[in-house]
Design a protein around this motif. Structure first.
Motif, short mmCIF file in Angstrom:
data_model
loop_
_atom_site.label_atom_id
_atom_site.label_comp_id
_atom_site.label_asym_id
_atom_site.label_seq_id
_atom_site.Cartn_x
_atom_site.Cartn_y
_atom_site.Cartn_z
N MET A 151 -13.83 95.70 -11.99
CA MET A 151 -14.00 96.90 -12.82
C MET A 151 -13.95 98.13 -11.91
SD MET A 151 -17.01 98.05 -15.49
CE MET A 151 -18.13 98.74 -14.25
N ASN A 152 -12.84 98.83 -11.95
CA ASN A 152 -12.67 100.05 -11.16
C ASN A 152 -11.45 100.78 -11.70
OD1 ASN A 152 -13.07 101.99 -9.15
ND2 ASN A 152 -13.31 100.48 -7.51
N SER A 153 -11.07 101.83 -11.07
CA SER A 153 -10.04 102.72 -11.62
C SER A 153 -8.63 102.15 -11.50
CB SER A 153 -10.07 104.06 -10.89
OG SER A 153 -9.72 103.86 -9.52
N HIS A 154 -7.76 102.65 -12.37
CA HIS A 154 -6.32 102.52 -12.18
C HIS A 154 -5.73 103.92 -12.26
CE1 HIS A 154 -2.10 101.82 -12.45
NE2 HIS A 154 -2.06 102.35 -13.65
N GLY A 202 -9.17 99.53 -8.56
CA GLY A 202 -9.32 98.42 -9.49
C GLY A 202 -8.04 97.63 -9.64
N TYR A 240 -9.54 92.19 -15.57
CA TYR A 240 -9.72 93.59 -15.22
C TYR A 240 -10.46 94.32 -16.33
CZ TYR A 240 -8.67 98.52 -14.46
OH TYR A 240 -8.78 99.89 -14.31
N GLY A 299 -11.29 98.38 -17.35
CA GLY A 299 -11.07 99.79 -17.06
C GLY A 299 -10.56 100.49 -18.28
N MET A 331 -8.43 96.15 -20.37
CA MET A 331 -7.92 97.44 -19.94
C MET A 331 -7.85 98.27 -21.23
SD MET A 331 -4.22 98.56 -18.38
CE MET A 331 -4.49 98.75 -16.63
N SER A 369 -10.32 110.06 -13.01
CA SER A 369 -10.15 108.69 -13.47
C SER A 369 -10.37 108.65 -14.97
CB SER A 369 -11.15 107.76 -12.77
OG SER A 369 -11.20 106.52 -13.41
N CYS A 414 -11.45 106.28 -16.40
CA CYS A 414 -12.67 105.50 -16.58
C CYS A 414 -13.89 106.37 -16.88
CB CYS A 414 -12.94 104.62 -15.36
SG CYS A 414 -11.86 103.18 -15.24
N THR A 429 -16.91 95.90 -8.33
CA THR A 429 -16.73 97.25 -8.84
C THR A 429 -16.70 98.22 -7.67
OG1 THR A 429 -17.49 98.82 -10.53
CG2 THR A 429 -19.19 97.77 -9.18
N MET A 454 -14.26 104.98 -9.99
CA MET A 454 -14.67 105.41 -11.32
C MET A 454 -16.05 106.06 -11.18
SD MET A 454 -15.76 101.68 -12.88
CE MET A 454 -16.40 102.37 -14.43
#
Length: 320
Positions: free
Chosen positions: A12-15, A47, A63, A65, A90, A118, A120, A143, A147
């Protein structure tokens, strides 16, 4: 449960997507100027990169996000899905745009980066909870602060306290606000500069790595610390057990994404039943191999995060 079966690792983190262009010099205020070689870099937020690396290692990954309904969100979905990552969570949202960054490189090779928010930021704690609950069989939760850090930590707390997952938190970029008590984080992942900052030390401090790791644990109450130290290797504190993994010497051609690859490979090792020490040693070699290859997300032969078969062949060659 993922759409293709049980999930072993949740990320779980940014794209986000970076756009790159060349300019003779940086623009003046109010100026319109020409640029060339404008292209979308085949690289995503932390992420997406960690997820792709895990997927190519054959680890069942889900994933979490949020992105917009735009080409950049589509791009992240494609990169991850093609690597075998489950993108059910996502989340898409019409009210946000997927994070993008603009990198301008001048004739002297200096760059200026404009980094967008982000998407997120629009991810809710209820959405995080629902996604983790749906993949509650996962062994590892990863994580980080690509984000909003409060939401990243909320996810780690849910994963640890409600479902008993092993939790990793990549504390990059470091937030300006206090992190508070991180007793629900098993391994805080930082580089050596970030480790010094967390301890209130100067960035050029020569404080021993082991002392920095112990001070981070004493301050934030996480179980352990994984601190990458560039080409030197990585310092690891796992409860009371400290060890240092020396880096593998290689000719680096592309170092972007090496840290994310190291984190992904460490998590993969734990899923495969390795001890943390064994996992970090394997991950260190993996990261060394990664920097000999151009790119991160690209899947052209010999480029990007490598598939497990390539990694094993390369590591075998080290022993010959």
């Amino acid at each position: 449960m993922g759409k293709n079966g049980p999930i072993d690792v949740i990320v779980m983190n940014s794209h986000g997507v970076g756009q790159v262009c060349n300019v003779h010099r940086l623009p003046r205020r109010g100026e319109t100027m020409e640029a060339w070689n404008w292209h979308v870099e085949e690289d995503g937020g932390k992420g997406a990169t960690v997820s792709v690396a895990l997927g190519r290692l054959g680890v069942s990954t889900g994933y979490i996000g949020k992105v917009g309904y735009d080409p950049w969100g589509d791009m992240g979905d494609t990169w991850m899905s093609e690597s075998g990552v489950d993108t059910t969570y996502m989340y898409r949202d019409h009210s946000v745009s997927t994070g993008t960054g603009l990198i301008m490189i001048d004739d002297d090779g200096l760059n200026t980066i404009v980094d967008g928010d982000s998407a997120c930021r629009a991810l809710t704690v209820d959405e995080i909870h629902d996604a983790i609950a749906a993949m509650s069989e996962a062994k590892v939760f990863i994580t980080g602060f690509g984000m909003p850090f409060q939401k990243a930590l909320a996810g780690a707390r849910i994963a640890k306290e409600k479902y008993g997952m092993t939790t990793f938190c990549n504390a990059s970029p470091l937030p300006s606000e206090p992190l508070g008590d991180l007793g629900f984080v098993d391994y805080l992942v930082v580089n050596d500069v970030e480790g010094r900052v967390l301890c209130g030390l100067p960035e050029d401090s020569e404080t021993p790595f082991e002392e920095i790791c112990h001070q981070v644990v004493a301050t934030y109450h996480c179980n352990g610390v994984i601190m990458t130290c560039g080409a030197e290797g990585s310092a690891v504190l796992d409860g009371d057990d400290y060890f240092f993994v020396r880096g593998t010497k290689v000719k680096a051609v592309y170092t972007i994404g090496a840290g994310d690859g190291y984190l992904a490979a460490t998590a993969a090792g734990l899923v495969w039943g390795k001890t943390l020490r064994e996992a970090c040693e394997w991950a260190s070699k993996y990261a060394a191999y990664k920097v000999t290859r151009e790119g991160t997300m690209t899947n052209r032969p010999g480029e990007g995060y490598p598939p497990l078969s390539d990694v094993e062949e390369w590591m075998k060659s080290l022993q010959e």
